[in-house]
Design an enzyme around this catalytic site. Structure first.
Site, PDB file in Angstrom:
ATOM      1  N   GLY A 208       0.897   0.062  -6.237  1.00 35.48           N
ATOM      2  CA  GLY A 208       0.737  -1.045  -6.745  1.00 35.48           C
ATOM      3  C   GLY A 208      -0.782  -1.142  -7.453  1.00 35.48           C
ATOM      4  N   ASN A 209      -1.229  -2.243  -7.719  1.00 30.14           N
ATOM      5  CA  ASN A 209      -2.627  -2.129  -8.404  1.00 30.14           C
ATOM      6  C   ASN A 209      -3.431  -3.338  -7.767  1.00 30.14           C
ATOM      7  OD1 ASN A 209      -2.116  -4.749  -9.699  1.00 30.14           O
ATOM      8  ND2 ASN A 209      -0.449  -3.635 -10.870  1.00 30.14           N
ATOM      9  N   TYR A 210      -4.526  -3.745  -7.981  1.00 30.19           N
ATOM     10  CA  TYR A 210      -5.538  -4.513  -7.484  1.00 30.19           C
ATOM     11  C   TYR A 210      -5.321  -5.938  -7.727  1.00 30.19           C
ATOM     12  CZ  TYR A 210      -8.269  -0.148  -6.205  1.00 30.19           C
ATOM     13  OH  TYR A 210      -8.390   1.080  -5.517  1.00 30.19           O
TER      14      TYR A 210
END
Ligand code: CTP
Length: 400
Positions: A208-210
């Protein structure tokens, strides 16, 4: 300016209440119809007689009418109002609004509101900075309320800092600005994406990412308040965007976001792709949890489909397509390249070199480009304000 607008002004127990007669006066002068409601403590700071005289209507303090035993109908007030302005709002009332503690008429009216709600907090700087207050303000924003941020200045305690209620003239500007922007996207169909995507590795892990989705959520609420019919496609986010004008579709992966966007984009007048879509997914996800192995493992990643490029490719003449670019280097050059390669009308550049911009926080700093160059170079602002700037560009730069 506010001719015929029905506005409820709710006052709570802070010294800044002494400024509210001026607000009422300004609203009446601008053509609004005003009803004032107060908490019992607020009456220690400003008299109901002053406010009933200025608003030309009785002030409601008690849920019950003392003389007749009847109740004052907060639900009726909730349907009557075109806008509710709660000012000043104490830390105590913020907490009650968040938790729905309806122990006075002001809170019952707030809970019955069917209209946009503005909240102007006022308190001492330490109370304002406390994590409880900050969390309550964020929660109230996520409910779709508008927060009129307090200013830095001299406080009743003699200290100086943030917590001073915004001046009545500025509150009037916020209200008039709100009503004039309200119609700018009337009945326009706006597709907005927000948040990250999660690319599954196995049943318990993902890539995923932030991204938290805050920017996309602010855009969705802002567009809905301007009269748009918003379809909001979100990856896995914990935030909510409450507004009757928003239809939300939840997805998890880039592939799911692609499918949802392809189904919705042809109907949209405006597409704003604020999601941080994964560029790669795992070529084959494991149906069972991968076991630890001493030798390590290698994941084979394959490119996802570029949703925005696909939307740009199929863009119809009247459609406006907006992308985001989050860059760490050669920001402008990269952003303009994406604008052209994805056939966009506008690209919104976030630079990770700007502190306070990008994922997670409540603020952002953006630059917007169209094919001719920079159309807006922004300063650091709240994500809600940035959303307004982006929509202003979309509304003003090309007839929709
Ligand atoms: N985007 C998309 N589909 C993808 C990847 C990105 O629709 N598979 C969109 C994003 O929502 C954003 C824009 O494309 O509006 C730019 O995303 P960004 O990640 O900055 O650029 P990429 O095209 O992915 O290029 P790179 O990651 O190499 O910078």
């Amino acid at each position: 300016m506010l001719k015929g607008k029905k506005i409820v002004v709710g006052i709570t127990g802070s010294i800044a209440a002494y400024k509210i007669p001026l607000l009422v006066r300004l609203l009446i002068r601008a053509g609004a119809e005003v009803r004032v409601i107060m908490t019992p403590v607020a009456t220690d700071f400003v008299t109901p007689l002053t406010l009933s005289t200025l608003s030309q209507h009785p002030v409601i303090i008690d849920p019950f009418k003392e003389t007749s035993g009847e109740w004052n109908n907060h639900v009726e007030l909730g349907s009557w109002a075109d806008l509710m302005m709660f000012a000043p709002v104490t830390a105590n009332t913020l907490g009650k609004m968040v938790n729905g503690i309806a122990d006075n008429f002001v809170i019952t009216a707030y809970l019955s509101a069917k209209c946009p709600v503005f909240i102007a907090p006022a308190m001492d700087l330490d109370m304002y900075g406390h994590p409880s207050t900050q969390r309550n303000i964020s929660t109230l924003k996520s409910f779709g309320n508008h927060i009129i941020e307090p200013q830095v200045g001299e406080l009743a305690s003699g200290l100086t800092g943030p917590g001073r209620m915004e001046e009545p003239e500025e509150m009037l500007k916020a209200i008039t600005g709100f009503f004039s922007a309200q119609q700018s996207l009337l009945k326009k169909k706006v597709l907005i994406t927000a948040g990250p995507t999660h690319e599954r590795i196995d049943p318990v892990r993902f890539i995923g990412n932030y991204s938290t989705g805050k920017m996309g959520m602010s855009l969705a609420i802002c567009a809905a308040e301007r009269g748009a019919e918003v379809t909001l496609i979100t990856g896995p986010v914990s935030l909510d965007a409450c507004h009757p004008g928003i239809r939300r579709i939840g997805v998890v992966s880039a592939g799911e976001m692609y499918t949802a966007c392809m189904a919705e984009a042809p109907q949209a007048d405006i597409v704003i792709m604020a999601a941080a879509v994964a560029d790669y997914s795992v070529s084959s996800t494991s149906p069972v949890k991968l076991k630890k192995s001493a030798g390590g493992i290698t994941l084979n990643l394959v490119p996802t489909k570029d949703i925005l490029s696909e939307i740009g490719r199929h863009k119809t003449g009247a459609q406006i397509v907006v992308g985001f670019a989050l860059e760490t280097d050669n920001e402008m050059e990269n952003a303009v390249k994406k604008l052209k390669s994805k056939n966009l009308d506008y690209i919104v550049l976030n630079s990770l070199q700007d502190s306070g911009a990008g994922f997670g926080g409540d603020t952002n700093k953006i630059t917007i480009f169209d094919a001719s160059g920079i159309v807006l170079g922004g300063t650091l602002k709240s994500k809600d304000e940035v959303a307004g700037d982006i929509l202003d560009v979309i509304c003003n730069h090309r007839p929709i």
